[in-house]
Design a protein around this motif. Sequence first.
Motif, PDB file in Angstrom:
ATOM      1  N   GLU A   1      19.684 104.750 -49.680  1.00  0.00           N
ATOM      2  CA  GLU A   1      20.058 103.747 -50.670  1.00  0.00           C
ATOM      3  C   GLU A   1      19.136 103.810 -51.888  1.00  0.00           C
ATOM      4  O   GLU A   1      19.586 103.681 -53.035  1.00  0.00           O
ATOM      5  CB  GLU A   1      19.998 102.344 -50.069  1.00  0.00           C
ATOM      6  N   LEU A   2      17.833 104.035 -51.657  1.00  0.00           N
ATOM      7  CA  LEU A   2      16.892 104.159 -52.770  1.00  0.00           C
ATOM      8  C   LEU A   2      17.274 105.326 -53.665  1.00  0.00           C
ATOM      9  O   LEU A   2      17.241 105.219 -54.896  1.00  0.00           O
ATOM     10  CB  LEU A   2      15.471 104.344 -52.229  1.00  0.00           C
TER      11      LEU A   2
ATOM     12  N   VAL B   1      17.300  97.958 -59.219  1.00  0.00           N
ATOM     13  CA  VAL B   1      16.114  97.565 -58.452  1.00  0.00           C
ATOM     14  C   VAL B   1      16.400  96.285 -57.672  1.00  0.00           C
ATOM     15  O   VAL B   1      16.043  96.150 -56.495  1.00  0.00           O
ATOM     16  CB  VAL B   1      14.905  97.378 -59.388  1.00  0.00           C
ATOM     17  N   TRP B   2      17.067  95.343 -58.334  1.00  0.00           N
ATOM     18  CA  TRP B   2      17.404  94.072 -57.694  1.00  0.00           C
ATOM     19  C   TRP B   2      18.312  94.286 -56.491  1.00  0.00           C
ATOM     20  O   TRP B   2      18.106  93.702 -55.437  1.00  0.00           O
ATOM     21  CB  TRP B   2      18.055  93.166 -58.708  1.00  0.00           C
ATOM     22  N   GLN B   3      19.300  95.126 -56.633  1.00  0.00           N
ATOM     23  CA  GLN B   3      20.232  95.385 -55.538  1.00  0.00           C
ATOM     24  C   GLN B   3      19.532  96.019 -54.339  1.00  0.00           C
ATOM     25  O   GLN B   3      19.946  95.835 -53.196  1.00  0.00           O
ATOM     26  CB  GLN B   3      21.357  96.305 -56.018  1.00  0.00           C
ATOM     27  N   PHE B   4      18.460  96.755 -54.602  1.00  0.00           N
ATOM     28  CA  PHE B   4      17.736  97.417 -53.509  1.00  0.00           C
ATOM     29  C   PHE B   4      16.820  96.443 -52.765  1.00  0.00           C
ATOM     30  O   PHE B   4      16.721  96.490 -51.530  1.00  0.00           O
ATOM     31  CB  PHE B   4      16.922  98.589 -54.062  1.00  0.00           C
ATOM     32  N   VAL B   5      16.138  95.562 -53.505  1.00  0.00           N
ATOM     33  CA  VAL B   5      15.135  94.694 -52.875  1.00  0.00           C
ATOM     34  C   VAL B   5      15.695  93.336 -52.460  1.00  0.00           C
ATOM     35  O   VAL B   5      15.094  92.659 -51.622  1.00  0.00           O
ATOM     36  CB  VAL B   5      13.927  94.481 -53.816  1.00  0.00           C
ATOM     37  N   ALA B   6      16.831  92.915 -53.022  1.00  0.00           N
ATOM     38  CA  ALA B   6      17.348  91.568 -52.763  1.00  0.00           C
ATOM     39  C   ALA B   6      17.599  91.273 -51.290  1.00  0.00           C
ATOM     40  O   ALA B   6      17.310  90.163 -50.829  1.00  0.00           O
ATOM     41  CB  ALA B   6      18.625  91.331 -53.580  1.00  0.00           C
TER      42      ALA B   6
ATOM     43  N   GLN C   1      14.972  82.176 -45.175  1.00  0.00           N
ATOM     44  CA  GLN C   1      14.999  83.402 -44.395  1.00  0.00           C
ATOM     45  C   GLN C   1      15.732  84.499 -45.158  1.00  0.00           C
ATOM     46  O   GLN C   1      16.677  84.232 -45.898  1.00  0.00           O
ATOM     47  CB  GLN C   1      15.723  83.158 -43.065  1.00  0.00           C
ATOM     48  N   PRO C   2      15.286  85.747 -45.023  1.00  0.00           N
ATOM     49  CA  PRO C   2      15.985  86.834 -45.711  1.00  0.00           C
ATOM     50  C   PRO C   2      17.419  86.944 -45.247  1.00  0.00           C
ATOM     51  O   PRO C   2      17.743  86.621 -44.102  1.00  0.00           O
ATOM     52  CB  PRO C   2      15.170  88.075 -45.311  1.00  0.00           C
TER      53      PRO C   2
ATOM     54  N   LYS D   1      14.599  84.758 -54.314  1.00  0.00           N
ATOM     55  CA  LYS D   1      15.714  85.217 -55.154  1.00  0.00           C
ATOM     56  C   LYS D   1      15.907  84.305 -56.352  1.00  0.00           C
ATOM     57  O   LYS D   1      16.132  84.766 -57.476  1.00  0.00           O
ATOM     58  CB  LYS D   1      16.995  85.272 -54.326  1.00  0.00           C
ATOM     59  N   ARG D   2      15.821  82.988 -56.109  1.00  0.00           N
ATOM     60  CA  ARG D   2      16.011  82.043 -57.210  1.00  0.00           C
ATOM     61  C   ARG D   2      14.906  82.160 -58.248  1.00  0.00           C
ATOM     62  O   ARG D   2      15.122  81.861 -59.421  1.00  0.00           O
ATOM     63  CB  ARG D   2      16.071  80.616 -56.661  1.00  0.00           C
ATOM     64  N   LEU D   3      13.732  82.600 -57.836  1.00  0.00           N
ATOM     65  CA  LEU D   3      12.609  82.717 -58.765  1.00  0.00           C
ATOM     66  C   LEU D   3      12.594  84.059 -59.477  1.00  0.00           C
ATOM     67  O   LEU D   3      12.327  84.126 -60.684  1.00  0.00           O
ATOM     68  CB  LEU D   3      11.289  82.517 -58.007  1.00  0.00           C
ATOM     69  N   ILE D   4      12.879  85.139 -58.745  1.00  0.00           N
ATOM     70  CA  ILE D   4      12.713  86.479 -59.303  1.00  0.00           C
ATOM     71  C   ILE D   4      13.702  86.757 -60.427  1.00  0.00           C
ATOM     72  O   ILE D   4      13.357  87.361 -61.449  1.00  0.00           O
ATOM     73  CB  ILE D   4      12.831  87.537 -58.188  1.00  0.00           C
TER      74      ILE D   4
END
Length: 265
Positions: free
Chosen positions: A27-28, A103-108, A263-264, A116-119
């Motif tokens: 995915e990366l 980048v967001w799609q990879f780490v979210a 939770q993630p 998530k709401r903060l980043i």
Amino acid sequence: MSDTRSPDPQDPQDESQQETFISHLVELRQRLVKAVAGIILVFVSLVYWAPVIFNLFAAPLMESLPKGGKMIVTDVTGSFFVPMKVTLLVAFLIALPWVLYQVWQFVAPGLYQHEKRLILPLVSSSYFLFLCGVAFAYFLVFPTVFHFMAHYNAPLGAEMSTDIDKYLSFAMTTFLAFGITFEVPVVVIVLVRFGVVELEKLKQIRPYVIVGAFIIAAIVTPPDVLSQLLLAVPLVALYELGLLLARFVGRPSPEATASGETQPD
């Protein structure tokens, strides 16, 4: 004694971890390919206008040169590659939201809901502030510094003719310095939000920040007081802005952290 056994290929847990690791690498790679493809696509779309983009890029210097002044090329391939580099820089800035999205799609998937709401606001504001720093350097710092240097050279009888490659190096350094400088409010908010440093502590070290701002300005700007002030003063002002905004951003409560919504996914 500690367990030093090697991973067992037959162990379902080890096999699952290996599959997860490989899937993350795949995915990366896909995200990196998409990010680079976006930059290349924008770059190819802008290549035809590379000379125009370079002329806009060099406008602050050209407008400050004495009558008849011009830029020079000391490298055989400089007149081709320098405009290409400038165009690539512009393409990267335009495509940066797409890169950040990848980048967001990879780490979210590995983030908590409150993260998530903060980043997302932090990334958006970081991009905006970086562009503000670049614009500040282009529209205010460049004309001021170049005008000062051109008039400083006049009494010396020296002709100010700058090589386009050296101008690119100077401009890139200045853009980067001011772009990073304008990220100070975001850095302050992140430090307070995640409890790295208390807000009161950041207020107490204000005198050291002011001294540090002038030291940084002396290192990354041309050796004149004017350009140093143009970097140091905004740096201090942005630090104060970060302190002001950080008052409204508190650390997540332990109850919220322990709740299921953090939770993630």
